[in-house]
Design a protein around this motif. Structure first.
Motif, PDB file in Angstrom:
ATOM      1  N   TYR B  30       0.898  -1.173   0.102  1.00  0.00           N
ATOM      2  CA  TYR B  30      -0.004   0.110  -0.039  1.00  0.00           C
ATOM      3  C   TYR B  30       1.202   1.397   0.115  1.00  0.00           C
ATOM      4  CZ  TYR B  30      -3.456   3.608   1.355  1.00  0.00           C
ATOM      5  OH  TYR B  30      -4.165   4.785   1.486  1.00  0.00           O
ATOM      6  N   ASN B  31       2.105   1.230   0.765  1.00  0.00           N
ATOM      7  CA  ASN B  31       2.941   2.374   0.726  1.00  0.00           C
ATOM      8  C   ASN B  31       3.473   2.661  -0.708  1.00  0.00           C
ATOM      9  OD1 ASN B  31       3.497   3.928   3.449  1.00  0.00           O
ATOM     10  ND2 ASN B  31       2.692   1.832   3.924  1.00  0.00           N
ATOM     11  N   VAL B  32       3.929   1.792  -1.382  1.00  0.00           N
ATOM     12  CA  VAL B  32       4.508   1.612  -2.378  1.00  0.00           C
ATOM     13  C   VAL B  32       3.510   2.273  -3.497  1.00  0.00           C
ATOM     14  CG1 VAL B  32       5.264   0.517  -4.653  1.00  0.00           C
ATOM     15  CG2 VAL B  32       6.305   0.115  -2.190  1.00  0.00           C
ATOM     16  N   ALA B  33       2.213   1.939  -3.545  1.00  0.00           N
ATOM     17  CA  ALA B  33       1.104   2.167  -4.176  1.00  0.00           C
ATOM     18  C   ALA B  33       0.964   3.573  -3.972  1.00  0.00           C
ATOM     19  CB  ALA B  33      -0.010   1.383  -4.268  1.00  0.00           C
ATOM     20  N   PHE B  34       0.699   3.966  -2.671  1.00  0.00           N
ATOM     21  CA  PHE B  34       0.553   5.373  -2.372  1.00  0.00           C
ATOM     22  C   PHE B  34       1.379   6.427  -2.659  1.00  0.00           C
ATOM     23  CE2 PHE B  34       0.559   8.988   0.743  1.00  0.00           C
ATOM     24  CZ  PHE B  34      -0.714   9.556   0.575  1.00  0.00           C
ATOM     25  N   ARG B  35       2.671   6.098  -2.624  1.00  0.00           N
ATOM     26  CA  ARG B  35       3.701   7.020  -3.296  1.00  0.00           C
ATOM     27  C   ARG B  35       3.782   7.114  -4.646  1.00  0.00           C
ATOM     28  NH1 ARG B  35       4.053   9.915   0.770  1.00  0.00           N
ATOM     29  NH2 ARG B  35       4.355   8.937   2.649  1.00  0.00           N
ATOM     30  N   ILE B  36       3.523   6.041  -5.407  1.00  0.00           N
ATOM     31  CA  ILE B  36       3.455   6.095  -6.758  1.00  0.00           C
ATOM     32  C   ILE B  36       2.172   6.967  -7.415  1.00  0.00           C
ATOM     33  CG2 ILE B  36       3.329   4.588  -8.845  1.00  0.00           C
ATOM     34  CD1 ILE B  36       4.821   2.706  -7.652  1.00  0.00           C
ATOM     35  N   ILE B  73       4.094  -6.611  -9.340  1.00  0.00           N
ATOM     36  CA  ILE B  73       2.583  -6.335  -9.520  1.00  0.00           C
ATOM     37  C   ILE B  73       1.955  -5.277  -9.115  1.00  0.00           C
ATOM     38  CG2 ILE B  73       0.376  -7.800  -9.305  1.00  0.00           C
ATOM     39  CD1 ILE B  73       2.099 -10.392  -9.306  1.00  0.00           C
ATOM     40  N   VAL B  74       2.350  -4.679  -8.156  1.00  0.00           N
ATOM     41  CA  VAL B  74       1.741  -3.693  -7.255  1.00  0.00           C
ATOM     42  C   VAL B  74       2.061  -2.477  -8.215  1.00  0.00           C
ATOM     43  CG1 VAL B  74       2.072  -2.121  -5.434  1.00  0.00           C
ATOM     44  CG2 VAL B  74       1.895  -4.648  -5.000  1.00  0.00           C
ATOM     45  N   THR B  75       3.505  -2.311  -8.796  1.00  0.00           N
ATOM     46  CA  THR B  75       3.586  -1.097  -9.612  1.00  0.00           C
ATOM     47  C   THR B  75       3.021  -1.022 -11.085  1.00  0.00           C
ATOM     48  OG1 THR B  75       5.602  -2.633 -10.310  1.00  0.00           O
ATOM     49  CG2 THR B  75       5.996  -0.942  -8.527  1.00  0.00           C
ATOM     50  N   ASN B  76       2.860  -2.383 -11.619  1.00  0.00           N
ATOM     51  CA  ASN B  76       1.937  -2.560 -12.599  1.00  0.00           C
ATOM     52  C   ASN B  76       0.570  -1.889 -12.426  1.00  0.00           C
ATOM     53  OD1 ASN B  76       4.194  -3.136 -14.315  1.00  0.00           O
ATOM     54  ND2 ASN B  76       4.059  -5.386 -13.957  1.00  0.00           N
ATOM     55  N   ALA B 140      11.937   4.151  -9.203  1.00  0.00           N
ATOM     56  CA  ALA B 140      13.038   3.687  -8.516  1.00  0.00           C
ATOM     57  C   ALA B 140      13.267   4.548  -7.073  1.00  0.00           C
ATOM     58  CB  ALA B 140      14.184   4.192  -9.666  1.00  0.00           C
ATOM     59  N   VAL B 141      13.263   5.868  -7.372  1.00  0.00           N
ATOM     60  CA  VAL B 141      13.346   6.675  -6.118  1.00  0.00           C
ATOM     61  C   VAL B 141      12.560   6.181  -5.149  1.00  0.00           C
ATOM     62  CG1 VAL B 141      12.979   9.012  -5.148  1.00  0.00           C
ATOM     63  CG2 VAL B 141      14.247   8.626  -7.237  1.00  0.00           C
ATOM     64  N   ILE B 142      11.295   5.741  -5.127  1.00  0.00           N
ATOM     65  CA  ILE B 142      10.532   5.378  -4.017  1.00  0.00           C
ATOM     66  C   ILE B 142      10.791   4.005  -3.357  1.00  0.00           C
ATOM     67  CG2 ILE B 142       8.264   4.299  -3.643  1.00  0.00           C
ATOM     68  CD1 ILE B 142       7.057   6.422  -5.537  1.00  0.00           C
ATOM     69  N   LEU B 143      11.209   3.227  -4.272  1.00  0.00           N
ATOM     70  CA  LEU B 143      11.660   1.873  -3.827  1.00  0.00           C
ATOM     71  C   LEU B 143      13.095   1.939  -3.074  1.00  0.00           C
ATOM     72  CD1 LEU B 143      10.759  -0.467  -6.841  1.00  0.00           C
ATOM     73  CD2 LEU B 143       9.438  -0.322  -4.486  1.00  0.00           C
ATOM     74  N   SER B 144      13.882   2.659  -3.704  1.00  0.00           N
ATOM     75  CA  SER B 144      15.131   2.598  -3.030  1.00  0.00           C
ATOM     76  C   SER B 144      15.332   3.886  -1.697  1.00  0.00           C
ATOM     77  CB  SER B 144      16.211   3.319  -4.024  1.00  0.00           C
ATOM     78  OG  SER B 144      17.512   3.700  -3.393  1.00  0.00           O
ATOM     79  N   ASP B 145      14.773   4.953  -1.972  1.00  0.00           N
ATOM     80  CA  ASP B 145      15.117   5.858  -0.853  1.00  0.00           C
ATOM     81  C   ASP B 145      13.992   5.873   0.115  1.00  0.00           C
ATOM     82  OD1 ASP B 145      17.515   6.587  -2.075  1.00  0.00           O
ATOM     83  OD2 ASP B 145      16.698   8.312  -3.392  1.00  0.00           O
ATOM     84  N   ILE B 146      12.705   5.604  -0.048  1.00  0.00           N
ATOM     85  CA  ILE B 146      11.813   5.412   0.790  1.00  0.00           C
ATOM     86  C   ILE B 146      11.519   4.088   1.337  1.00  0.00           C
ATOM     87  CG2 ILE B 146       9.146   5.937   1.079  1.00  0.00           C
ATOM     88  CD1 ILE B 146       9.109   8.071  -0.876  1.00  0.00           C
ATOM     89  N   GLN B 147      11.406   3.169   0.493  1.00  0.00           N
ATOM     90  CA  GLN B 147      11.295   1.773   0.965  1.00  0.00           C
ATOM     91  C   GLN B 147      12.543   1.089   1.183  1.00  0.00           C
ATOM     92  OE1 GLN B 147       8.211   0.872   1.929  1.00  0.00           O
ATOM     93  NE2 GLN B 147       7.276   2.610   0.840  1.00  0.00           N
ATOM     94  N   GLY B 148      13.706   1.539   0.880  1.00  0.00           N
ATOM     95  CA  GLY B 148      15.186   0.953   1.207  1.00  0.00           C
ATOM     96  C   GLY B 148      15.193  -0.448   0.391  1.00  0.00           C
ATOM     97  N   LEU B 149      14.945  -0.462  -0.583  1.00  0.00           N
ATOM     98  CA  LEU B 149      15.073  -1.945  -1.311  1.00  0.00           C
ATOM     99  C   LEU B 149      16.470  -1.855  -1.962  1.00  0.00           C
ATOM    100  CD1 LEU B 149      12.024  -2.419  -1.027  1.00  0.00           C
ATOM    101  CD2 LEU B 149      12.237  -3.262  -3.623  1.00  0.00           C
ATOM    102  N   SER B 150      17.138  -2.908  -2.049  1.00  0.00           N
ATOM    103  CA  SER B 150      18.454  -2.890  -2.676  1.00  0.00           C
ATOM    104  C   SER B 150      18.358  -2.879  -4.119  1.00  0.00           C
ATOM    105  CB  SER B 150      19.116  -4.297  -2.435  1.00  0.00           C
ATOM    106  OG  SER B 150      18.394  -5.350  -3.218  1.00  0.00           O
ATOM    107  N   TYR B 151      19.573  -2.452  -4.652  1.00  0.00           N
ATOM    108  CA  TYR B 151      19.473  -2.429  -6.292  1.00  0.00           C
ATOM    109  C   TYR B 151      19.098  -3.795  -6.952  1.00  0.00           C
ATOM    110  CZ  TYR B 151      22.211   2.010  -6.385  1.00  0.00           C
ATOM    111  OH  TYR B 151      22.261   3.556  -6.371  1.00  0.00           O
ATOM    112  N   GLN B 152      19.437  -4.631  -6.279  1.00  0.00           N
ATOM    113  CA  GLN B 152      18.961  -6.024  -6.991  1.00  0.00           C
ATOM    114  C   GLN B 152      17.518  -6.264  -6.867  1.00  0.00           C
ATOM    115  OE1 GLN B 152      21.154  -8.324  -8.719  1.00  0.00           O
ATOM    116  NE2 GLN B 152      19.147  -9.315  -9.282  1.00  0.00           N
ATOM    117  N   ASP B 153      17.037  -6.146  -5.799  1.00  0.00           N
ATOM    118  CA  ASP B 153      15.446  -6.125  -5.779  1.00  0.00           C
ATOM    119  C   ASP B 153      14.703  -5.196  -6.748  1.00  0.00           C
ATOM    120  OD1 ASP B 153      15.456  -8.064  -3.915  1.00  0.00           O
ATOM    121  OD2 ASP B 153      15.058  -7.133  -2.275  1.00  0.00           O
ATOM    122  N   ILE B 154      15.263  -3.809  -6.745  1.00  0.00           N
ATOM    123  CA  ILE B 154      14.692  -2.939  -7.812  1.00  0.00           C
ATOM    124  C   ILE B 154      14.846  -3.341  -8.882  1.00  0.00           C
ATOM    125  CG2 ILE B 154      14.715  -0.537  -8.504  1.00  0.00           C
ATOM    126  CD1 ILE B 154      15.906   0.112  -5.934  1.00  0.00           C
ATOM    127  N   ALA B 155      15.841  -4.012  -9.383  1.00  0.00           N
ATOM    128  CA  ALA B 155      15.864  -4.298 -10.836  1.00  0.00           C
ATOM    129  C   ALA B 155      15.058  -5.605 -11.048  1.00  0.00           C
ATOM    130  CB  ALA B 155      17.403  -4.903 -10.946  1.00  0.00           C
TER     131      ALA B 155
END
Lengths: 332, 199
Positions: B30-36, B73-76, B140-155
């Motif tokens: 939900y947080n990712v969806a809300f930021r996007i 799936i959430v981002t899509n 990319a910014v949301i996943l990395s800097d807000i949610q703290g995902l690694s580059y590998q997970d973001i990829a």
């Protein structure tokens, strides 16, 4: 790693590398290069500082609370499955409709391009007119036969002048009819000869049988002659009826019977000699025009009707498919 | 039951097992969806759609990070919701510059009311800046800097290479930095960059 910033000459570290450096996503060698450069370059140090500030700000953004639980219910999953099936069905219908539309277009284009005579030049008019002038009298009964068959009307009592007028107009348009008028001359002669030998009263009764015999051997199957269509009437009419196609032979007997009570003169065999207007014109024509193949007139009609049928079926199918697709979309 | 066992059970059609996974990941999703999307209602729709799609597509999951698979799936779903809303002209990315007040309900209750108000103010400015980024840089910014995902997970989430992640992230950060520096006066004073005047 290093790139130019703006119009300045000195090289600076690219933003992508500074960003990766912030996240520790650089190799040990790259880290060393970046740190050496940052120690000497205030611009790159400022660039790194602003990037770090941005990431720090982003990390201060607090998480938001979930408004409700997103757990799934069985009914919801079932509805979603149905919706997915409907979506699949709608897409399939859409694809089929597109295919049918393409097929219909291809058939329509093919029909337009291959329709004989639509874009072809007209047949030589001079020869046609010459033939028409010489056999206009003879063509009269023939053309009348065509029109009579087409309209399913047995013309028995029509005045000869009217029949000529009809023939003159139709003969220009139908070359095939004019050409078909040519070959029967020998059969007509034979029929006349037979008619002369027979009494006038007997002629109608024998005609159907004779007509069948003659048309089977000499005349093209497409030739049709309604009974009582002779120019001079009487014995000449039976002779012309010898061209009659098998389908019209059945009609010939009752028509010939009607002939005896019609105002058209039932002339005795001896009177045929007094009709020079018909007999001489019938003789030279056979060499002028050979009998056309029956396929040229019969096949295109059949093909066109099949094409029309196919077009109608495809158009109906397309309308149904589009309607179903629209309905499914609304329903969805 | 650990995550792998739950995923395996859900793959065999056990809805309760999948619902446990939902409870585990719904806050992140939900947080990712809300930021996007920048909108609470859109985020709710996108999250619900994402979990439904995930359950239907679970048989196709072939291992790897379940979190990354789910977030993809959430981002899509977020992009789908944004596209649908844009088509209906009820909202657009420009309209999402400032989210409605009710959406900013923070999870943390440790801060005092003043601190919460400051952070809410800051979050609104940042969200407005995020909404101005192109979708790929924003994610990319949301996943990395807000949610703290690694580059590998973001990829994995974005279905791209590590190099592309680096590129999108750096461009997104640089663009957002420019936006925030231009709007320094909108930020609470304690969050302004020291030594930089608003340009």
């Amino acid at each position: 790693m290093f790139g130019r910033i703006g119009q300045r000459r000195e090289k600076h570290i690219a933003v992508e590398h500074l960003s990766a450096y912030l996240d520790g996503q650089v190799t040990a060698q790259e880290r060393l290069q970046v740190e050496q450069h940052l120690a000497a370059c205030a611009a790159c140090a400022h660039e790194l500082e602003t990037l770090r500030y941005t990431t720090q700000l982003l990390r201060t953004v607090p998480p938001v609370s979930v408004p409700r639980a997103f757990t799934l219910a069985e009914a919801e999953v079932g509805r979603a499955a149905v919706r997915r099936q409907i979506t699949w069905l709608a897409r399939t219908l859409q694809g089929t409709a597109a295919l049918v539309a393409a097929l219909l277009l291809a058939v329509l284009v093919g029909d337009i391009l291959w329709q004989p005579g639509r874009f072809a030049a007209p047949q030589p008019m001079v020869a046609e007119k010459a033939v028409q002038e010489t056999i206009v009298v003879e063509a009269a009964p023939e053309v009348k036969e065509e029109t009579a068959v087409a309209e399913k009307v047995v013309e028995v009592e029509k005045p000869v002048e009217v029949q000529k007028a009809v023939a003159a107009t139709v003969a220009v348009e139908r070359e095939a009819v004019v050409e078909r008028a040519a070959p029967p001359a020998p059969s007509a002669e034979a029929a006349i000869a037979e008619a002369e030998g027979a009494p006038a009263g007997e002629a109608p009764a024998e005609l159907p049988m004779r007509a069948m015999a003659v048309t089977a051997e000499e005349t093209p199957p497409s030739l049709e002659a309604p009974p009582g269509a002779g120019v001079g009437g009487g014995a000449v009419e039976p002779a012309l009826e010898a061209w009659t196609a098998p389908e019209t032979v059945e009609e010939a007997a009752p028509a010939a019977m009607a002939e005896s009570v019609s105002p058209a003169p039932t002339v005795a065999p001896a009177e045929t000699a007094t009709l020079p207007a018909y007999t001489p014109t019938a003789v030279p024509v056979p060499q002028a025009a050979p009998p056309p193949p029956a396929e040229t007139t019969a096949r295109p009609g059949a093909r066109w009707s099949l094409t029309r049928l196919l077009e109608i079926i495809l158009a109906t199918l397309l309308v149904i498919l589009l309607g179903l697709t629209l309905w499914l979309r609304r329903w969805r | 039951m650990d995550e792998k066992a739950l995923v395996a059970a859900a793959q065999h059609g056990e809805l309760p097992a999948f619902n446990q996974l939902v409870l585990q990941y719904q806050s992140l999703a939900y947080n990712v969806a809300f930021r996007i999307t920048g909108d609470a209602d859109a985020a709710t729709d996108a999250t619900q759609d994402a979990f439904l799609k995930a359950y239907q597509a679970l048989r196709g999951y072939r291992g790897g990070s379940f979190k990354a698979w789910l977030l993809r799936i959430v981002t899509n779903s977020c992009y789908d919701v944004l596209r649908a809303r844009k088509r209906r002209r009820t909202t657009s990315l420009d309209d999402l510059a400032v989210a409605p007040e009710h959406a900013w309900q923070m999870v943390s209750h440790d801060e005092g009311p003043e601190e919460q108000a400051l952070r809410r103010e800051l979050a609104q400015v940042i969200q407005a800046g995020i909404a101005m980024l192109p979708p790929d840089q924003r994610t990319a910014v949301i996943l990395s800097d807000i949610q703290g995902l690694s580059y590998q997970d973001i990829a994995e989430v974005m279905g791209c290479s590590l190099g592309t992640v680096k590129s999108r992230l750096s461009r997104g950060r640089a663009r957002l930095r420019d936006i925030l520096l231009q709007q320094q006066e909108l930020l609470p004073s304690r969050y302004r960059l020291k030594g930089t005047a608003s340009k």
